[in-house]
Write an enzyme that holds these catalytic residues in place. Structure first.
Site, PDB file in Angstrom:
ATOM      1  N   ASP A 185      -8.237  19.455 -13.486  1.00 57.50           N
ATOM      2  CA  ASP A 185      -8.599  18.112 -13.944  1.00 57.50           C
ATOM      3  C   ASP A 185      -8.327  18.087 -15.445  1.00 57.50           C
ATOM      4  O   ASP A 185      -9.046  18.693 -16.226  1.00 57.50           O
ATOM      5  CB  ASP A 185     -10.076  17.846 -13.629  1.00 57.50           C
ATOM      6  CG  ASP A 185     -10.518  16.446 -14.059  1.00 57.50           C
ATOM      7  OD1 ASP A 185      -9.887  15.872 -14.977  1.00 57.50           O
ATOM      8  OD2 ASP A 185     -11.506  15.941 -13.495  1.00 57.50           O
ATOM      9  N   TYR A 232     -17.064  17.760 -13.653  1.00 60.09           N
ATOM     10  CA  TYR A 232     -17.498  16.356 -13.709  1.00 60.09           C
ATOM     11  C   TYR A 232     -18.478  16.068 -12.558  1.00 60.09           C
ATOM     12  O   TYR A 232     -18.204  16.432 -11.410  1.00 60.09           O
ATOM     13  CB  TYR A 232     -16.261  15.459 -13.602  1.00 60.09           C
ATOM     14  CG  TYR A 232     -16.579  13.984 -13.588  1.00 60.09           C
ATOM     15  CD1 TYR A 232     -16.994  13.336 -14.749  1.00 60.09           C
ATOM     16  CD2 TYR A 232     -16.472  13.239 -12.424  1.00 60.09           C
ATOM     17  CE1 TYR A 232     -17.297  11.989 -14.731  1.00 60.09           C
ATOM     18  CE2 TYR A 232     -16.763  11.893 -12.404  1.00 60.09           C
ATOM     19  CZ  TYR A 232     -17.179  11.267 -13.567  1.00 60.09           C
ATOM     20  OH  TYR A 232     -17.473   9.930 -13.553  1.00 60.09           O
ATOM     21  N   ARG A 236       0.834  -1.204   0.000  1.00 54.17           N
ATOM     22  CA  ARG A 236       0.000   0.000   0.000  1.00 54.17           C
ATOM     23  C   ARG A 236       0.871   1.256   0.000  1.00 54.17           C
ATOM     24  O   ARG A 236       0.575   2.242  -0.673  1.00 54.17           O
ATOM     25  CB  ARG A 236      -0.956   0.014   1.211  1.00 54.17           C
ATOM     26  CG  ARG A 236      -1.650   1.354   1.400  1.00 54.17           C
ATOM     27  CD  ARG A 236      -2.842   1.329   2.353  1.00 54.17           C
ATOM     28  NE  ARG A 236      -2.720   0.403   3.450  1.00 54.17           N
ATOM     29  CZ  ARG A 236      -1.944   0.573   4.526  1.00 54.17           C
ATOM     30  NH1 ARG A 236      -1.219   1.672   4.655  1.00 54.17           N
ATOM     31  NH2 ARG A 236      -1.886  -0.339   5.472  1.00 54.17           N
TER      32      ARG A 236
HETATM   33  C1  LIG Z   1     -14.371  10.054 -15.328  1.00 50.62           C
HETATM   34  C2  LIG Z   1     -13.924  11.364 -14.833  1.00 50.62           C
HETATM   35  C3  LIG Z   1     -13.579  11.541 -13.479  1.00 50.62           C
HETATM   36  C4  LIG Z   1     -13.704  10.437 -12.451  1.00 50.62           C
HETATM   37  O1  LIG Z   1     -12.821   9.403 -12.713  1.00 50.62           O
HETATM   38  P1  LIG Z   1     -13.072   7.860 -12.311  1.00 50.62           P
HETATM   39  O2  LIG Z   1     -11.866   7.185 -12.828  1.00 50.62           O
HETATM   40  O3  LIG Z   1     -14.348   7.437 -12.991  1.00 50.62           O
HETATM   41  O4  LIG Z   1     -13.207   7.818 -10.839  1.00 50.62           O
HETATM   42  C5  LIG Z   1     -13.124  12.788 -13.084  1.00 50.62           C
HETATM   43  N1  LIG Z   1     -13.030  13.813 -13.960  1.00 50.62           N
HETATM   44  C6  LIG Z   1     -13.368  13.683 -15.259  1.00 50.62           C
HETATM   45  C7  LIG Z   1     -13.254  14.857 -16.169  1.00 50.62           C
HETATM   46  C8  LIG Z   1     -13.829  12.465 -15.743  1.00 50.62           C
HETATM   47  O5  LIG Z   1     -14.184  12.345 -17.022  1.00 50.62           O
END
Ligand SMILES: *Cc1c(COP(=O)(O)O)cnc(C)c1O
Length: 387
Positions: free
Chosen positions: A178, A104, A52
């Site tokens: 993001d 998101y 971990r």
């Molecule tokens: C899919 C997505 C997430 C979340 O990711 P997971 O891998 O599904 O937990 C976050 N931000 C964006 C822009 C996404 O498309």
């Protein structure tokens, strides 16, 4: 972290993949061992003691994302939202968080439904509106963190990362981007002033719809250390096999993004000419309000396209139910093209929030198939509208 020289395309293939010193293996091994022998108490051979806390396969992936984002540190998590959760651990009760108003849905849910209970207040604003961002930072209790998603999902809004990061820095707040939709091939947020960049590796980095994962990269030793503490303390780490799959996907990221973006640009232009289409959302379209910013901030406008049909949600459902190559499914960013209707699908959970989307919206994740076949497939969608 990496000492390999090279342009992005070269790094994508080689970062985190020095041939194994012992065996010469060219591909990093999938190391499944959960524990590591110590030569006397505390005598760690490779710095690893428990799976971990650290794992060589995960370390290779972490080195890869750090290199591709121009960071000094990378961290891997079990999902994009696990990565998001770990970034939220940087906040304290009473802190405010500022987010894009079309972030998101899962990110919004985590902030609004979970972290609000622990005293973190989240505000959603249109981060393209720099006056609104400045006003938020000038408020009595300014945000401690701003969360940018650009291009955004599903309306492909483009936010000026450097401008928002500058306002945040003056207010002593952290900027998180993001970068899932753009990938580091198209956009490099750390170079634009962001403190942290985050990915759902489930999408373009994995690239084949076969692994769930999350990644974070940063240049800051201090932030990396705090994130590393929580990565181990909260334990939302990815398995070694998943790390391997994400790395394998990253090797072809540059060529996949070139092809998919080029096809998306062609399809967006074609959709904009159709009488059935009321509006196309694509940052690369002629006359897009953010054209100059896209030029400055992104290598290419990306492979996500959304459009609104006349005829409301019924039309969107009929269209998305008629395509065959564009598979009707959630998610995005893989070699195969996907289609979805955000209002009843990916965005159902945000129907009554600031993040609600137009009902007639159709979202495309353009893959790497032949463009002629993709266009012919969308014709099936249009044909279904008049039946
Ligand atoms: C899919 C997505 C997430 C979340 O990711 P997971 O891998 O599904 O937990 C976050 N931000 C964006 C822009 C996404 O498309």
């Amino acid at each position: 972290m990496t000492d390999q020289p090279g342009r992005f395309e070269t790094l994508a293939v080689h970062a985190g993949a020095d041939p194994d010193a012992q065996t010469g293996a060219v591909v990093p091994a999938i190391q499944l061992s959960t524990t590591f022998k110590q030569d006397g108490v505390g005598g760690l051979r490779g710095g690893y003691e428990y799976g971990r806390s650290g794992n060589p396969t995960r370390a290779a992936l972490e080195e890869t994302i750090a290199a591709l984002e121009g960071g000094a540190h990378g961290l891997a998590y079990a999902s994009g939202l696990a990565a998001t959760q770990n970034v939220f651990y940087l906040l304290e009760p009473g802190d405010r968080l500022l987010m894009s108003d079309d972030v998101y849905g899962g990110t919004w849910r985590l902030a609004d439904k979970v972290w609000r209970r622990y005293g973190i207040e989240t505000d959603a604003v249109d981060l393209r509106d720099l006056d609104a961002v400045a006003a938020a930072f000038g408020a009595e209790r300014p945000p401690r963190m701003v969360w940018i998603e650009t291009p955004s999902n599903p309306l492909l809004k483009v936010v000026d990362i450097s401008a928002v990061a500058r306002l945040a820095a003056v207010a002593g707040a952290l900027t998180v981007v993001d970068n899932t939709f753009a990938t580091p091939y198209l956009q490099q947020p750390l170079a634009l002033g962001a403190d942290l960049v985050l990915h759902s590796a489930t999408k373009y980095l994995g690239g084949h719809s076969d692994v769930i994962g999350g990644l974070v990269a940063t240049r800051s030793d201090e932030l990396a250390e705090r994130l590393r503490f929580h990565q181990n303390a909260a334990g939302a780490v990815p398995g070694p096999f998943d790390c391997f799959l994400v790395m394998r996907g990253i090797r072809t990221l540059a060529v996949r993004m070139e092809r998919a973006s080029s096809s998306a640009a062609t399809l967006a232009g074609w959709l904009a000419e159709r009488s059935e289409v009321e509006r196309v959302h694509y940052p690369g379209l002629d006359g897009h309000p953010a054209a100059e910013l896209v030029e400055r901030q992104m290598r290419l406008p990306g492979a996500m396209v959304s459009f609104q049909l006349g005829g409301g949600e019924a039309a969107a459902r009929r269209f998305a139910g008629a395509t065959r190559l564009f598979t009707l499914a959630e998610s995005l960013g893989a070699v195969e093209s996907l289609i979805e209707v955000p209002a009843p699908m990916t965005h159902a959970s945000v129907a009554d929030s600031p993040l609600a989307v137009p009902p007639s919206l159709v979202r495309l994740s353009v893959g790497i198939e032949a463009i002629e076949d993709l266009r012919a497939d969308l014709e099936r969608g249009f044909a279904a509208l008049s039946r």
